[in-house]
Design a protein around this motif. Structure first.
Motif, mmCIF file in Angstrom:
data_model
loop_
_atom_site.group_PDB
_atom_site.id
_atom_site.type_symbol
_atom_site.label_atom_id
_atom_site.label_comp_id
_atom_site.label_asym_id
_atom_site.label_seq_id
_atom_site.Cartn_x
_atom_site.Cartn_y
_atom_site.Cartn_z
ATOM 1 N N GLY A 110 0.862 -1.177 0.000
ATOM 2 C CA GLY A 110 0.000 0.000 0.000
ATOM 3 C C GLY A 110 0.897 1.225 0.000
ATOM 4 O O GLY A 110 1.937 1.224 0.642
ATOM 5 N N GLY A 111 0.538 2.262 -0.762
ATOM 6 C CA GLY A 111 1.365 3.465 -0.801
ATOM 7 C C GLY A 111 2.284 3.512 -2.012
ATOM 8 O O GLY A 111 2.859 4.555 -2.315
ATOM 9 N N SER A 122 -8.312 -3.925 -4.196
ATOM 10 C CA SER A 122 -8.386 -4.847 -3.072
ATOM 11 C C SER A 122 -7.246 -4.483 -2.142
ATOM 12 O O SER A 122 -6.089 -4.503 -2.537
ATOM 13 C CB SER A 122 -8.241 -6.273 -3.597
ATOM 14 O OG SER A 122 -7.835 -7.128 -2.559
ATOM 15 N N TYR A 123 -7.565 -4.096 -0.929
ATOM 16 C CA TYR A 123 -6.496 -3.666 -0.042
ATOM 17 C C TYR A 123 -6.890 -3.887 1.409
ATOM 18 O O TYR A 123 -8.056 -4.041 1.748
ATOM 19 C CB TYR A 123 -6.145 -2.189 -0.254
ATOM 20 C CG TYR A 123 -7.331 -1.290 -0.388
ATOM 21 C CD1 TYR A 123 -7.971 -0.788 0.733
ATOM 22 C CD2 TYR A 123 -7.840 -0.951 -1.643
ATOM 23 C CE1 TYR A 123 -9.063 0.033 0.612
ATOM 24 C CE2 TYR A 123 -8.943 -0.136 -1.776
ATOM 25 C CZ TYR A 123 -9.547 0.358 -0.653
ATOM 26 O OH TYR A 123 -10.629 1.158 -0.771
ATOM 27 N N GLY A 124 -5.881 -3.911 2.261
ATOM 28 C CA GLY A 124 -6.136 -4.076 3.681
ATOM 29 C C GLY A 124 -6.526 -2.760 4.304
ATOM 30 O O GLY A 124 -6.662 -1.750 3.622
ATOM 31 N N PRO A 125 -6.698 -2.745 5.609
ATOM 32 C CA PRO A 125 -7.143 -1.539 6.284
ATOM 33 C C PRO A 125 -6.079 -0.452 6.366
ATOM 34 O O PRO A 125 -6.397 0.703 6.623
ATOM 35 C CB PRO A 125 -7.516 -2.036 7.682
ATOM 36 C CG PRO A 125 -6.746 -3.296 7.863
ATOM 37 C CD PRO A 125 -6.585 -3.893 6.526
ATOM 38 N N GLU A 126 -4.805 -0.802 6.129
ATOM 39 C CA GLU A 126 -3.746 0.204 6.297
ATOM 40 C C GLU A 126 -3.687 1.130 5.078
ATOM 41 O O GLU A 126 -3.823 0.687 3.962
ATOM 42 C CB GLU A 126 -2.371 -0.457 6.452
ATOM 43 C CG GLU A 126 -2.294 -1.601 7.429
ATOM 44 C CD GLU A 126 -2.574 -2.939 6.743
ATOM 45 O OE1 GLU A 126 -3.186 -2.939 5.657
ATOM 46 O OE2 GLU A 126 -2.190 -3.972 7.303
ATOM 47 N N CYS A 183 -4.751 -4.498 -7.398
ATOM 48 C CA CYS A 183 -5.980 -4.237 -8.132
ATOM 49 C C CYS A 183 -6.058 -5.133 -9.355
ATOM 50 O O CYS A 183 -5.056 -5.620 -9.860
ATOM 51 C CB CYS A 183 -6.127 -2.759 -8.484
ATOM 52 S SG CYS A 183 -4.898 -2.132 -9.608
ATOM 53 N N HIS A 184 -7.297 -5.347 -9.756
ATOM 54 C CA HIS A 184 -7.586 -6.194 -10.914
ATOM 55 C C HIS A 184 -8.059 -5.267 -12.022
ATOM 56 O O HIS A 184 -8.972 -4.470 -11.802
ATOM 57 C CB HIS A 184 -8.708 -7.164 -10.609
ATOM 58 C CG HIS A 184 -8.475 -8.037 -9.399
ATOM 59 N ND1 HIS A 184 -8.906 -9.332 -9.326
ATOM 60 C CD2 HIS A 184 -7.858 -7.791 -8.210
ATOM 61 C CE1 HIS A 184 -8.575 -9.854 -8.147
ATOM 62 N NE2 HIS A 184 -7.950 -8.925 -7.451
ATOM 63 N N VAL A 185 -7.455 -5.365 -13.167
ATOM 64 C CA VAL A 185 -7.848 -4.496 -14.275
ATOM 65 C C VAL A 185 -8.118 -5.351 -15.510
ATOM 66 O O VAL A 185 -7.325 -6.221 -15.843
ATOM 67 C CB VAL A 185 -6.737 -3.461 -14.594
ATOM 68 C CG1 VAL A 185 -7.105 -2.632 -15.816
ATOM 69 C CG2 VAL A 185 -6.479 -2.555 -13.392
#
Ligand code: TPP
Ligand code: SF4
Lengths: 490, 77
Positions: free
Chosen positions: A314-315, A341-345, A353-355
């Motif tokens: 993430g980031g 699709s990601y966690g809470p952080e 992500c799915h594209v």
């Protein structure tokens, strides 16, 4: 001469098409209060001349089929969500007359949160809240409004405070909020109370027509079936059992003081958007042109079907990378989807992500067998490597991942994305390097059109130049890589 | 329509028997006891409400007591 004075309101359909063989009556049980309330509402719509601009939001509950009866605009919405949908309709069509019609299971149980916030925002809608102290439709389960000691299918021994809490008094509860304009509780157990109910419902609708904000009328309404009594006895039941818990009356009335609320909610004019986003000036003009301009896929193959999984920390900006691809594809008239699709952080967790980008329609946004994997950290490569289809492509950040993929049946680009981005000016642009490399390798989208999209979607103007250069460098890397491969015949 | 009826009452009520579910709320509501349940059954198997033919004031309370959209029409003289 006799003249018809009380007759079927015109805002009902002349015929109901719900079930064959009976086009005249509702589906409600004999003696059910929903019918009385429908009639009052329909008559008011007639009298206010509002039939052509009324939007009736039917809930889940016995009144789920109200759209078969009201000859107005109709929506039938998810359980408890009528106030949210009504909010949307009203804001999109400020001149409409929006009615959120809800039972007590719908409004006070599953939709308790929705009504609280719609009321608190003072949405300019009219809520008709049918309190029959039970879930009618599903066969008589306890509602938040069921009475202490009341036997329902889920409280066969009677509602017990220790287990089930107290009956929720919605009118009182909501009237503690600043937002609402008008809240009244009425009942339907004799001629007088019916007349009062009619008056209150008309006022709640009139308030909206005058733009005075949120109005709610709670109606104590008979459910002879749910209560196990005859229709005539259900009237007494309201008086004896419901009234002591749910006193009638006006709980809040600011109708006279509230000014027209819809006028306060001015929508933003589209031409002001670049200014608000700080996209003015020369670069801004080019950028806002980019917002509208779609580039042709001049140099690209005519048919594409790419299923991408883009994964990392993430980031790292990987969801953004996916959005840029989807946006560019969309502007080039391809079918696209983007599923994050990601966690809470916000930082440091994993994100992917799915594209999908395709010449043909997309069945599911989920990518479980990617044709391309962009892996920007080690856990992502380990996790998704084996999902890639044979003959597919893996681009991985070789600055952060110390071992190449084990697969031999796929193409692999070891892209030192983070190092390259760092050299250009910031390691944060590694995502753009990967984007450039993807396009350089696959030629799936037109590069210039993609750069347009990067211009229009990069929020921080200061990063724009960096991002553009990062895309270019990734692109060149992939091209050089390809040239080298063909040179060595690999 | 109450055409040809004696026009001495202030009102007249018509029950469309096939739209009635026999709940009896109009009977309960009528202040002049102008309604009763018929001995006959309608097509749906209900003893339907019926106006007894005299005494109606055209007040309309049965119209609002009745849950069905069109089962009752009230006329005024
Ligand atoms: C999300 C969801 N949860 C549960 C249900 C099942 N359900 C259908 S109607 C209903 C209760 C309706 O009760 P109420 O709002 O009081 O309306 P009434 O039928 O009494 O008029 C429930 C729980 C559903 N349809 N959807
Ligand atoms: S179950 Fe109750 S609320 Fe539902 S139609 Fe019958 S009487 Fe009305």
């Amino acid at each position: 001469m006799y003249a018809q004075t009380f007759q079927r309101p015109r805002s009902f359909y002349g015929q109901f098409d719900r079930k064959p063989g009976d086009h005249l009556t509702t589906h409600y049980c004999p003696g059910c209060g929903h019918g009385n309330i429908h009639k009052i509402v329909a008559e008011a719509i007639d009298d206010f001349g509002a039939q052509d601009r009324t939007v009736f939001v039917s809930p889940v509950g016995c009144s789920v089929f109200a759209y078969y009866y009201f000859d107005v605009g109709n929506l039938q919405v998810a359980h408890g969500r009528a106030p949210a949908v009504a909010t949307a309709v009203k804001r999109a069509l400020p001149d409409s007359l929006v009615i959120s019609y809800q039972g007590d299971g719908d409004l006070a149980a599953i939709g308790g949160n929705e009504i609280l916030h719609a009321a608190n925002r003072g949405e300019d809608i009219t809520v008709i809240f049918v309190n029959n102290a039970i879930y009618g439709m599903t066969g008589g389960q306890m509602a938040p409004t069921s009475l202490i000691g009341m036997k329902t299918t889920t409280t066969p021994m009677g509602r017990v405070v220790a287990n089930d809490g107290f009956p929720v008094r919605v009118a009182e509860l909501l009237s503690t909020l600043e937002g609402p304009t008008y809240i009244e509780r009425v009942a339907l157990y004799d001629n007088k109370t019916r007349a009062k109910a009619r008056k209150a419902i008309r006022k709640a609708l009139q308030n909206q027509i005058e733009g005075r904000g949120f109005s709610l009328v709670e109606v104590l309404s008979p459910c002879p079936t749910g209560w196990g009594v005859t229709p005539v006895d259900s009237l007494k039941w309201i008086e004896e059992n419901m009234l002591p818990n749910f006193p009638l009356g006006v709980f809040k009335d600011k109708s006279a003081e509230r000014e027209h609320r819809t006028h306060r909610r001015q929508a933003i004019a589209i031409q002001d958007v670049p200014g608000i986003l700080g996209l003015n000036g020369n670069a801004g003009n080019e950028r806002s042109a980019g917002i509208l301009a779609g580039g042709p896929r001049t140099s690209c193959p005519p048919n594409v079907d790419y299923r991408l999984k883009i994964a990392g920390f993430g980031g790292q900006g990987l969801l953004f990378l996916g959005r840029l691809l989807a946006e560019a594809g969309m502007r080039q008239n391809l079918h696209v989807s983007w599923l994050p699709s990601y966690g809470p952080e916000m930082r440091g967790g994993t994100a992917n992500c799915h594209v999908n980008i395709s010449t043909t329609e997309i069945g599911s946004p989920l990518v479980s067998a990617p044709t391309v994997l962009i892996a920007m950290n080690k856990p992502s490569l380990d996790k998704f490597e084996n999902e890639v289809v044979g003959g597919g492509l893996i681009i991985y950040d070789s600055s952060l991942i110390d071992h190449p993929p084990a697969r031999s049946d796929v193409e692999v680009i070891a892209l030192p994305a983070t190092e390259m981005a760092d050299k250009i000016g910031s390691a944060k642009s590694a995502n753009m390097v990967a984007l450039g490399a993807l396009i350089g390798k696959t030629n799936m989208l037109d590069k210039d059109a993609l750069l347009h999209v990067v211009r229009s979607m990069t929020k921080k103007v200061a990063l724009l130049d960096l991002n553009l250069r990062a895309v270019e460098s990734g692109f060149e890397f992939a091209r050089a890589n390809a040239a080298e491969e063909s040179l060595w015949g690999v | 329509m109450p055409e040809g009826k004696e026009k001495k009452d202030r009102g007249w009520t018509e029950v469309h028997s096939e739209e009635c579910k026999g709940c009896g709320l109009c009977i309960e509501a009528c202040p002049v006891c102008g309604m009763h349940l018929s001995d006959k059954l309608n097509g749906r198997g209900y003893h339907f409400g019926e106006y007894q033919g005299h005494g109606c004031t055209g007040c309309g309370v049965c119209f609002y007591a009745c849950p069905e959209p069109g089962a009752i029409t009230v006329f005024k003289n």
